[in-house]
Design a protein around this motif. Sequence first.
Motif, PDB file in Angstrom:
ATOM      1  N   ASN A 276       0.889  -1.163   0.000  1.00 11.03           N
ATOM      2  CA  ASN A 276       0.000   0.000   0.000  1.00 11.03           C
ATOM      3  C   ASN A 276       0.921   1.205   0.000  1.00 11.03           C
TER       4      ASN A 276
ATOM      5  N   THR B 177     -13.210  -6.572  -4.338  1.00 10.61           N
ATOM      6  CA  THR B 177     -13.444  -5.432  -5.225  1.00 10.61           C
ATOM      7  C   THR B 177     -14.904  -5.027  -5.049  1.00 10.61           C
TER       8      THR B 177
ATOM      9  N   TYR C 176     -13.386   0.116  -6.178  1.00 18.02           N
ATOM     10  CA  TYR C 176     -12.422   0.190  -5.083  1.00 18.02           C
ATOM     11  C   TYR C 176     -11.986  -1.216  -4.715  1.00 18.02           C
TER      12      TYR C 176
ATOM     13  N   SER D 159     -10.678  -3.481  -1.352  1.00 19.36           N
ATOM     14  CA  SER D 159     -10.559  -3.549   0.094  1.00 19.36           C
ATOM     15  C   SER D 159      -9.666  -4.734   0.434  1.00 19.36           C
TER      16      SER D 159
ATOM     17  N   GLN E 295      -7.892  -6.933   3.502  1.00 18.52           N
ATOM     18  CA  GLN E 295      -7.725  -7.269   4.920  1.00 18.52           C
ATOM     19  C   GLN E 295      -6.416  -8.026   5.041  1.00 18.52           C
TER      20      GLN E 295
ATOM     21  N   HIS F 214      -6.559  -3.123   7.808  1.00 18.05           N
ATOM     22  CA  HIS F 214      -7.527  -3.160   6.734  1.00 18.05           C
ATOM     23  C   HIS F 214      -7.334  -1.896   5.905  1.00 18.05           C
TER      24      HIS F 214
ATOM     25  N   THR G   6      -8.450   0.302   2.273  1.00 13.03           N
ATOM     26  CA  THR G   6      -9.371   0.452   1.151  1.00 13.03           C
ATOM     27  C   THR G   6      -8.860   1.568   0.243  1.00 13.03           C
TER      28      THR G   6
END
Length: 126
Positions: free
Chosen positions: A33, A47, A55, A57, A59, A65, A67
């Motif tokens: 990320n 998705t 978007y 997401s 985990q 987490h 997004t």
Amino acid sequence: MMLKVPLKRPKPFPPGINDNMFPWATCTPFVDNKRAMLIHRPRAVITFTHMKMPYISVQAWCGNHFTGDDKFTFLDSIPDGGKLLCARCEIMATQVGLPSADELNGQHVHLGKLLVKRTCCQINTN
Ligand SMILES: [Zn+2]
């Protein structure tokens, strides 16, 4: 071919809450990320669309987490000299029997963690 690992299927939301969710069955073993300090190991990825925009997401095994739309890079190996792999992700993933990051990467992966530092009322240690 890109290395992929099976993902945990997330618990579905009740019908009508969000019918635009598409859980991924597999994923690369690592995710970067660009707004995070560590690389994490994905546990579940979805998705979904919100206001007609797509978007993702993610985990992570450590419990974090994330997004976003364009901030993720899915990796099948960890680049040399880059970010560290989340140590908590590695512990949690290997405890459930997933291969270690070293095995997945084909060479040693450096682990790391973030520490919280107090930024007010510093104690004078002199
Ligand atoms: Zn993590």
